[in-house]
Structure formats: structure tokens, C-alpha cells
Write an enzyme that holds these catalytic residues in place. Structure first.
Site, PDB file in Angstrom:
ATOM      1  N   LYS A   1       0.822  -1.210   0.000  1.00 43.07           N
ATOM      2  CA  LYS A   1       0.000   0.000   0.000  1.00 43.07           C
ATOM      3  C   LYS A   1       0.859   1.264   0.000  1.00 43.07           C
ATOM      4  O   LYS A   1       2.060   1.239   0.250  1.00 43.07           O
ATOM      5  CB  LYS A   1      -0.965  -0.021   1.187  1.00 43.07           C
ATOM      6  CG  LYS A   1      -2.065  -1.061   1.015  1.00 43.07           C
ATOM      7  CD  LYS A   1      -3.124  -0.974   2.095  1.00 43.07           C
ATOM      8  CE  LYS A   1      -4.249  -1.966   1.819  1.00 43.07           C
ATOM      9  NZ  LYS A   1      -5.288  -1.953   2.881  1.00 43.07           N
TER      10      LYS A   1
ATOM     11  N   ARG B   1      -2.802 -10.033   5.976  1.00 40.40           N
ATOM     12  CA  ARG B   1      -3.271 -10.144   4.599  1.00 40.40           C
ATOM     13  C   ARG B   1      -2.211  -9.590   3.650  1.00 40.40           C
ATOM     14  O   ARG B   1      -1.870  -8.397   3.733  1.00 40.40           O
ATOM     15  CB  ARG B   1      -4.598  -9.384   4.445  1.00 40.40           C
ATOM     16  CG  ARG B   1      -5.242  -9.471   3.064  1.00 40.40           C
ATOM     17  CD  ARG B   1      -6.562  -8.690   3.052  1.00 40.40           C
ATOM     18  NE  ARG B   1      -7.241  -8.795   1.772  1.00 40.40           N
ATOM     19  CZ  ARG B   1      -7.029  -7.996   0.724  1.00 40.40           C
ATOM     20  NH1 ARG B   1      -6.122  -7.022   0.808  1.00 40.40           N
ATOM     21  NH2 ARG B   1      -7.704  -8.155  -0.404  1.00 40.40           N
TER      22      ARG B   1
END
Length: 279
Positions: free
Chosen positions: A219, A253
Site C-alpha cells: 500500500k 493479509r
């Protein structure tokens, strides 16, 4: 935690592998939206140690456009059906749509992972009827505009308050408390500082009495801090995953399963040695 006919011990961190069957996901859009490619990637992640495979058919990256229910079904259901037939693993459906939740669970999914925390029309009822664990994530705003100057009084407290409210709503609707997982929503309506403040205080979320899912893989909180493109973020990915595991996140995750599994094994060894010293 019980996932249909499979039990997953969450006393130590588990790795969830990401399988985006979309043409426009920020990290791997278009790479796995063909059935055979998706199955090959799923098999690879399982062989590398993923305990859960999270399948998503709609991108939730900043600026992402919505897709129809039918489009999402067409993308995810064939993959879930094929995975359920071929692999003995826990399948998660990453969706906010009630019909997709229902059809995915019928096809073999045993976890509903919803970035909108079951707030969309019919989704709460669908989750209750599905009777599988759910992951409730915090997101400020909607994907198309969520990164436009997000504001909080206190990001940790505000996110925790939201998640506690959603837990209460879900329990009142008939979802058992022991079937609920929480996700603070890294990158979903948070600035760089917001994301790292949540990570620095991740252990506070244990007050919610629910397993914590941490999803930071590739991210912008990593890329913008390190000035690294998506394909150059592996070191950052492992660093934040390691911190999350140290702070007690039960599910990590990630895209990079093999490397994260290695990091988690080291954390588990450190914890085991610490526990032995305390006896």
C-alpha cells in the site's frame, strides 16, 4: 475460529493470501482475472503457507469505479467453485454486496471480508444467513474519494469506536461474537500518519475482543514513506507485517506469502522463547 468444516487456530498469526480477479486492482490488476491464472496463483500461495485465500472481484483502490453485481459474480464464483473442489483451504470472499456474499458462500467460501463492515443494503442479513465468520473493516468515505484529506479527532479511538459499534450491530442481528474479525482498514480513508499511528497502537484493538486482520501489503503507506514503486515494496511489506504480528494481529493479509510466512515463523519462535522464559 471455526470456518464451516475447518478450524483455524488463531493463537499465533496466520497469513491470508490476496487473489484479485479484477482488471484494475492497484497491485496486480489483470494478472489473475483469467480462471487458470487465478488457480495457479492460489495453488502457489497455498504451497507457500497461506492459511486463507482472499478472493476479490471489485477493486477498492483509491479512485476505483464500482462494478455491477453480475460482473462481480462472473469474476469470483468460477474461481471459488474451482478452488473449493481442488484445494483444502479456507476461502474468503472480499465483497460488500449481499448477493455476492450469498453466492460465494454457497460456492465454497467460508469467510466474508467486507471493507464496508456490512453496511450496504442487505449485506447484514446475508451474512447472518450465511452463518460464517465475517471481517468488519473501517473505511472513511468511499473508494473513489476516501484519500481526499481524511480527518479524525483521534484516529485510533475513532476507528475503534466505529468497529465496536459495528460489532454490536452484528451481534444484535444474530452473528455470534466469536465469528467476528476486525480490520482497522489501513489505507482506507487514512493519511500516511494515520496509518502509522494505527500500526503503532495496533495492540489497543485487542480491547474489541475479536481477532485482528492487518492488511498493509504494497500500500501507499509503504510506497510514499520509502519512495518505492509497488514492485519495490517487499522490504517495507515484511517490516509492517512483522510489526503487526508482534503486536498480536491474528491474520496478516498479503501478496507476498512466502516471505511473510518466514517472518511470522520468526515471530512465533521469539514468542515461544519468551513464553518459556516466563515459566
Amino acid at each position: 475460529m471455526q470456518f464451516k468444516d475447518k478450524f483455524l487456530d488463531l493463537s499465533s498469526p496466520r497469513v491470508m493470501g490476496i487473489l484479485n480477479v479484477t482488471p484494475d486492482s492497484f497491485s496486480d490488476g489483470g494478472a489473475f482475472n483469467i480462471l487458470d491464472n487465478g488457480l495457479v496463483q492460489a495453488e502457489l500461495m497455498i504451497s507457500e503457507g497461506a492459511d486463507i485465500i482472499d478472493i476479490g472481484g471489485e477493486s477498492t483502490r483509491p479512485g476505483a469505479q464500482a462494478v455491477s453485481v453480475q460482473q462481480e459474480l462472473d469474476r469470483v464464483i468460477p474461481v471459488i467453485e474451482s478452488m473449493y473442489q481442488r484445494f483444502d483451504t479456507i476461502i474468503s470472499i472480499d465483497t460488500s454486496k449481499a448477493k455476492v456474499m450469498t453466492e460465494a458462500v454457497n460456492a465454497g467460501a467460508s469467510l466474508i471480508n467486507d471493507v464496508r463492515a456490512l453496511q450496504e443494503n442487505g449485506s447484514l442479513v446475508a451474512a447472518v444467513e450465511a452463518n460464517v465468520p465475517v471481517c468488519l473493516m473501517h473505511m472513511q468515505g468511499q473508494p473513489r474519494a476516501m484519500q481526499q484529506s481524511p480527518q479524525y479527532d483521534d484516529v485510533v479511538k475513532d476507528v475503534m469506536t466505529f468497529l465496536q459499534e459495528r460489532i454490536s450491530v452484528c451481534c444484535d442481528a444474530g452473528i455470534n461474537a466469536d465469528q467476528i474479525i476486525v480490520d482497522p482498514g489501513f489505507g482506507f480513508g487514512k493519511s500516511l500518519e494515520h496509518n502509522y499511528k494505527i500500526l503503532a497502537n495496533l495492540e489497543a484493538f485487542h480491547q474489541l475482543n475479536a481477532p485482528i486482520l492487518a492488511g498493509m501489503s504494497r500500500k501507499s503507506m509503504i510506497g510514499n514513506l520509502l519512495n518505492r514503486q509497488i514492485e519495490q515494496r517487499l522490504a517495507g511489506n515484511i517490516a509492517v507485517a512483522t510489526v503487526a504480528a508482534q503486536k498480536g494481529a491474528q491474520i496478516i493479509r498479503v501478496h507476498d506469502v512466502k516471505e511473510t510466512v518466514d517472518a511470522v515463523k520468526i515471530i512465533n519462535m521469539i514468542n515461544a522463547c519468551r513464553n518459556n522464559n516466563e515459566r
